[in-house]
Each structure stands twice: as C-alpha cells, then as structure tokens.
Write an enzyme that holds these catalytic residues in place. Structure first.
Site, PDB file in Angstrom:
ATOM      1  N   GLY A  20     -32.286 -16.719   8.448  1.00  0.00           N
ATOM      2  CA  GLY A  20     -31.858 -14.789   7.991  1.00  0.00           C
ATOM      3  C   GLY A  20     -33.173 -14.848   7.174  1.00  0.00           C
ATOM      4  O   GLY A  20     -34.370 -14.866   7.564  1.00  0.00           O
ATOM      5  N   GLN A  53     -26.440  -4.389   2.281  1.00  0.00           N
ATOM      6  CA  GLN A  53     -25.915  -3.226   2.125  1.00  0.00           C
ATOM      7  C   GLN A  53     -26.840  -2.778   2.005  1.00  0.00           C
ATOM      8  O   GLN A  53     -27.722  -1.873   1.598  1.00  0.00           O
ATOM      9  CB  GLN A  53     -24.987  -3.181   2.176  1.00  0.00           C
ATOM     10  CG  GLN A  53     -23.733  -3.456   2.588  1.00  0.00           C
ATOM     11  CD  GLN A  53     -22.454  -2.929   2.951  1.00  0.00           C
ATOM     12  OE1 GLN A  53     -22.055  -2.606   1.570  1.00  0.00           O
ATOM     13  NE2 GLN A  53     -21.577  -3.301   2.889  1.00  0.00           N
ATOM     14  N   GLY A  55     -29.821  -2.065  -0.468  1.00  0.00           N
ATOM     15  CA  GLY A  55     -31.424  -2.671  -0.112  1.00  0.00           C
ATOM     16  C   GLY A  55     -31.998  -3.768  -0.736  1.00  0.00           C
ATOM     17  O   GLY A  55     -31.892  -4.659  -1.427  1.00  0.00           O
ATOM     18  N   GLU A 121     -29.131   0.686  -8.083  1.00  0.00           N
ATOM     19  CA  GLU A 121     -27.342   0.330  -8.158  1.00  0.00           C
ATOM     20  C   GLU A 121     -27.671  -0.181  -9.745  1.00  0.00           C
ATOM     21  O   GLU A 121     -28.372   0.186 -10.591  1.00  0.00           O
ATOM     22  CB  GLU A 121     -28.113  -0.186  -7.525  1.00  0.00           C
ATOM     23  CG  GLU A 121     -27.451  -0.150  -5.488  1.00  0.00           C
ATOM     24  CD  GLU A 121     -28.054  -1.626  -5.052  1.00  0.00           C
ATOM     25  OE1 GLU A 121     -26.317  -2.560  -4.927  1.00  0.00           O
ATOM     26  OE2 GLU A 121     -28.974  -1.831  -4.758  1.00  0.00           O
ATOM     27  N   HIS A 238     -18.888 -10.000  -6.566  1.00  0.00           N
ATOM     28  CA  HIS A 238     -19.367  -9.041  -6.099  1.00  0.00           C
ATOM     29  C   HIS A 238     -18.129  -8.550  -6.868  1.00  0.00           C
ATOM     30  O   HIS A 238     -16.956  -8.230  -6.407  1.00  0.00           O
ATOM     31  CB  HIS A 238     -19.729  -7.726  -4.658  1.00  0.00           C
ATOM     32  CG  HIS A 238     -20.230  -6.709  -5.028  1.00  0.00           C
ATOM     33  ND1 HIS A 238     -20.109  -5.681  -5.028  1.00  0.00           N
ATOM     34  CD2 HIS A 238     -21.592  -6.448  -4.690  1.00  0.00           C
ATOM     35  CE1 HIS A 238     -20.633  -5.102  -5.148  1.00  0.00           C
ATOM     36  NE2 HIS A 238     -21.957  -5.410  -4.710  1.00  0.00           N
ATOM     37  N   LEU A 386     -33.267  -9.796  -1.630  1.00  0.00           N
ATOM     38  CA  LEU A 386     -33.922  -9.242  -0.737  1.00  0.00           C
ATOM     39  C   LEU A 386     -35.599  -9.408  -0.646  1.00  0.00           C
ATOM     40  O   LEU A 386     -36.586  -9.854  -0.071  1.00  0.00           O
ATOM     41  CB  LEU A 386     -33.148  -8.132   0.375  1.00  0.00           C
ATOM     42  CG  LEU A 386     -32.458  -7.682   0.430  1.00  0.00           C
ATOM     43  CD1 LEU A 386     -32.429  -6.796   1.904  1.00  0.00           C
ATOM     44  CD2 LEU A 386     -31.342  -8.858   1.970  1.00  0.00           C
TER      45      LEU A 386
HETATM   46  C1  SIN Z   1     -24.949  -4.448  -2.454  1.00  0.00           C
HETATM   47  O1  SIN Z   1     -25.535  -3.160  -1.858  1.00  0.00           O
HETATM   48  O2  SIN Z   1     -23.995  -3.811  -3.844  1.00  0.00           O
HETATM   49  C2  SIN Z   1     -24.732  -6.204  -2.876  1.00  0.00           C
HETATM   50  C3  SIN Z   1     -26.533  -6.123  -3.044  1.00  0.00           C
HETATM   51  C4  SIN Z   1     -27.051  -6.546  -3.885  1.00  0.00           C
HETATM   52  O3  SIN Z   1     -26.344  -8.055  -3.334  1.00  0.00           O
HETATM   53  O4  SIN Z   1     -28.223  -7.000  -4.614  1.00  0.00           O
END
Ligand code: SIN
Length: 524
Positions: A20, A53, A55, A121, A238, A386
């Site tokens: 990954g 997805q 970022g 977010e 999530h 990430l």
């Molecule tokens: C998301 O795009 O909602 C997941 C991103 C993450 O896990 O931080």
C-alpha cells in the site's frame, strides 16, 4: 488447498511486507540504501490504500499557526488518547511528505490558476485536505508511488504471498517465510530489516469499508513471534457507508459532508445536531455512535446521506467515483438520498512502534495502519491516515539506515526451528469455524457500541474456538482462521482492559437485540 513443500529463498537488504502507500513510500526511500524485496498478497488494489477517497490532510501553508491548528484538531478528535509529542512530529513531517508526492507527479486537484484545492472533513476546524481525481486520492497516490518503484534495478516485487512466520534467530528478526497463495510452495526472504506495512484489520468485522484481505493476519503472525500489540480495542467505524440489502458496503467519503452533505432520517430531518454542536462535522466516532443510537431509537425510520441540494454537475466532477458507484446501484446522488449505516474502517492500534517504526523485536519495523504509533488516539482525524503512512515511511527509513545492523550483511538463521518449513500447522478442524462467523462475532460484540456481557461472552466464544485447534495439514485457509481467532482474542482482551477509554464506547443498559452466537451462526 494444501501447500507444496517447495521452498524458494531470496536475500535482500530490506524486506517490506505489504504493497500500500506506506509500503511503497518506504520502498522509495530505501532504494538508495540497498536492495528492496516487497512481498504482497496481490495487486495494488488488494489493500486499503487504493480505496482511500477523501484525501491527505496537510497543515497548509506549513506555518506555525497551520501546524498548531492541525495538531489541536488531531488531539481533539483522538478522544484524549493521542501522544501529543508524536502528533507534532507527524504534522511537522507533512511538508516533506506533500512535497515528495508533488515531485513524483501525484496529480493533486487544482483550480484554473493552478492553486491546490482544499476540502474540509469532519472534526477539522478548517479546510486542509488535498485530493486527487476528486475522490480517487488513494489510488492516484499509490499508482504514482508504484510507478516510481517498479522497474528500479534494486527492486523485487513478489506476489501473491501471505506471511506465515517471521524468521528469527534468538530474538532478532531475519526475514519472513511466506506461503504462496496458489498453494505452490514457500518463499523465504532474508533481510537486514523486515518492515511490516500490511494495513489494518477492519475486514475482521462483518461490515467494513476494507477489502477482504485486511484481516490482520500479519499482525497476528508478528504477535506470535513476540511483537507487542496494543490499543486493539480502538476500531474506527466510518459513519457514512452505503447500506443496500445484500450490497457490499461502499464508502461515501466524509468530504461529501465537508462539502455540505446532510445526514437525515426517514422524515428528512437532520439529526446530528441532537448529538453534537458540529452536526455533520462532528468527529467520526460521535457520528457513528449517533447513527447507531438513532437506529436503535427509531428502527425502520432509515438513515440517509443527502447531497441533493448540491449541484449535480459539481457532484459528478468532484466525486466521480462515488457518483458513478451510486448510479450503478440505482441511486442518482443529485436526486436521491443514499441509505447509510456505519462500518469498520480503520484501526488506531496495532503493532506497537516508536516514531521510527521500531517494534519490540529487533530487526522488525512497522509502518502505516498496521503500526500503533499513538498519533491517532482512540479516534483518527479524517485524512490523517495517508499522512501517517507517508510521514512514517520517511521517518522509518531515516531511523533504519542509521542503525549499525543495516551496515552488516544479511543474517542466516542457524537453528533448525528457524530453517524448517512447516509440514503441519495448528488450526481449527475444517468446517468448524469460518471467517464469516468470526466477522459476525466481532461486529456484534466488539462493534460501535459495546455491552460488557456481550464482550465477555464474545471472548468466551473465541476461546472455545481456540480450544478446538489441532495439528493439521498446512493450508492458506487454516492459517487465516488461526490468525483471525488469535487476533480476535487479543481484541476482546483489550476491550476488557480499557473499557471506558476515549472513543472506546460502552453502554450500561441492555442491547436491543442480543447477537447470535458463533455456534448458532452455522456455516459460511
Ligand atoms: C473518507 O474519505 O471519508 C475516508 C477518509 C479517511 O479515512 O480519513
């Protein structure tokens, strides 16, 4: 399928397990220092990074105020259990991580004048998330890193192999023994340093955003070899995951809420302000719990993510992957709301490491989601994963190449135990336990909201499965089940040591519907 006794042995300066973002970033940094063998279970699409997805969170423009605010948000989201000094190291490493990706050519989204675009977010006090291809950030970063590694003369890619045992001499890790997933024998890789980059174990839960390979078997193998695991109770669920009868859970990125999406009940009412002043932008654990409590209070009402008030052309271009997936299952996000239910998504805990990826075993390192660095506390801030994979990739290599052992030659195991390939293995008798049973058990007894009697009975069920284990033929399925049972046991144990810590949430009253037992569940 049982495994042939053939063994192939190779030597490399560095062994990376897992393909990954963390594994590839580490490989890129290691290549100037020696040969790298990267062993993976499959293609780059087999692990979680590919599906990220939202970022990459960065403290843009990397000044003091931006860094401090990113640190504060990370600690606040982490439910009081982050290590603040380590969080600072993480966030301060973002500038290098981002600049490296730009230099490799990751196509981050920009406006017409070339300025990087940012989104927000949940639990971020400001927009600071960069993205690529709209909602294809993980796959575009991973493809770019992989393109920069494959073809390098010092790089060897080996697949499809699954880690079966660490090769150890006394207490030092000298490499890994891998089972060919096609049953065609064994691969032994000896190296000066072995770096685990295998991701988390959220696919051990029945409902998950992770690909099926993410069941944590490598973490279980390392634990059996003596590596310390920690914080296994800290699973992140999530909240906005597509929920269609019989459908595979599909992530609806948090950026949809960051860009103005609403969570509504069947009557179209926004419900999250009843649980947190920030509504849709409350921390992820709070939102998942709110959805769980809401579903219990109003069964049958339905819960939805609605973005119908946002312009359709914008949705299609900003979220192409999510938009087209929803369309493929009959939901046009510009007109229809999407049914949602939380799913296991990320593991804050794992193999205990320091901030250079050192584990409790000399010669063994861990990077990315498989590692527990304590930067995420009990609930990770969105898009910090990430960041962790990239920053820690750089940090692990810097630490590693300064260690004397990496200047010596690759070690050879001398003991019979370390050299022998397994002819038999300890596992559950065929048909008695299935992965689906374990996944259902964890989802129901170690899920979003926990109840002490259920956690206790869950642990007992796992123990009774472990007690069935016997010596038997070596098979990939048998190895997976043993690893899944052993890791699940550790998860239940951890839930019982720290039941009320941070986002590790327990309710005192009775569950609405007690979960069925492993034995009652029947076959896969
Ligand atoms: C998301 O795009 O909602 C997941 C991103 C993450 O896990 O931080």
């Amino acid at each position: 399928m049982s495994v042939s006794p053939e063994r192939r042995r190779i030597k490399a300066d560095f062994l990376i397990v897992g393909g990954g973002i963390a594994g590839y970033q580490t490989a890129l940094d290691l290549l100037p220092h020696g040969s790298v063998a990267l062993v993976s279970r499959g293609s780059i699409a087999s692990g979680s990074s590919y599906y990220a997805q939202g970022g990459l969170a960065i403290p843009w423009r990397f000044d003091r105020d931006a860094i401090d605010s990113h640190i504060e948000d990370t600690i606040r989201a982490g439910a009081g259990l982050c290590d603040a000094d380590r969080v600072r190291l993480l966030i301060e490493g973002a500038e290098e991580a981002f600049a490296t990706l730009v230099s490799y050519g990751v196509p981050f989204d920009r406006d017409a004048s070339g300025e990087i675009l940012f989104t927000r977010e949940a639990a971020h006090s400001r927009p600071r998330i960069v993205h690529a291809g709209g909602d294809k950030t993980g796959s575009l970063i991973l493809k770019t890193l992989a393109q920069n590694v494959h073809g390098h003369e010092r790089f060897t890619f080996l697949t499809p192999y699954r880690l079966t045992r660490l090769v150890k001499e006394e207490n030092r890790v000298l490499g890994g023994l891998f089972m060919d997933e096609n049953g065609e024998g064994w691969l032994e890789v000896l190296a000066k340093a072995t770096i685990m980059a295998t991701g988390g174990f959220s696919a051990l839960f029945a409902r998950t955003t992770n690909p099926p390979s993410q069941v944590g078997d490598a973490a279980a193998v390392c634990h059996r070899a003596g590596a310390v695991l920690e914080r296994l109770a800290f699973t992140q669920f999530h909240p906005t995951v597509l929920d269609l009868p019989g459908g595979t859970p599909f992530l609806l990125t948090e950026a949809l809420r960051g860009e103005g999406g609403h969570v509504v009940n069947g009557a179209g009412e926004r419900i999250l302000f009843r649980y947190h002043p920030e509504g849709e932008l409350a921390p992820r654990d709070v939102v998942s719990r709110a959805l769980w409590l809401e579903a219990r209070a109003n069964p049958g009402s339905g819960l939805y993510l609605s973005v119908t008030h946002l312009p359709g052309p914008y949705l299609k271009s900003r979220f192409p992957q999510v938009y087209s997936h929803c369309l493929s299952v009959g939901i046009d996000l510009s007109r229809d709301r999407a049914p949602i239910r939380p799913a296991a998504h990320f593991q804050m805990g794992g193999i205990r490491t320091d901030m250079e990826g050192r584990t409790s075993l000399p010669g063994l390192y861990a990077v990315g989601e498989v590692a527990s660095t304590r930067v995420h506390g009990a609930n990770r801030l969105a898009s910090n994963s990430l960041l962790e994979a990239l920053v820690m990739g750089h940090r692990v290599v810097r630490g590693l190449v300064s260690e004397p052992a990496t200047r010596e030659s690759v070690g050879e195991p001398t003991s019979r135990e370390a050299r022998e390939i397994p002819r038999t293995m300890v596992t559950v008798p065929p048909g008695r336990v299935t992965m689906k049973m374990i996944q259902t058990l964890l989802w129901e007894r170690a899920g979003i909201v926990r109840f002490m009697p259920q956690v206790l009975s869950g642990r007992e069920e796992i123990r009774s499965c472990l007690a069935m284990m016997r010596e038997g033929p070596v098979t990939s399925e048998g190895a997976l089940l043993r690893n899944a049972l052993e890791l699940s046991h550790e998860i239940f144990e951890d839930l019982l040591v720290a039941p009320h810590m941070g986002a590790n949430y327990f309710l005192e009253d009775k569950p609405a519907e007690p979960g069925p037992s492993v034995q009652e569940k029947g076959q896969d």
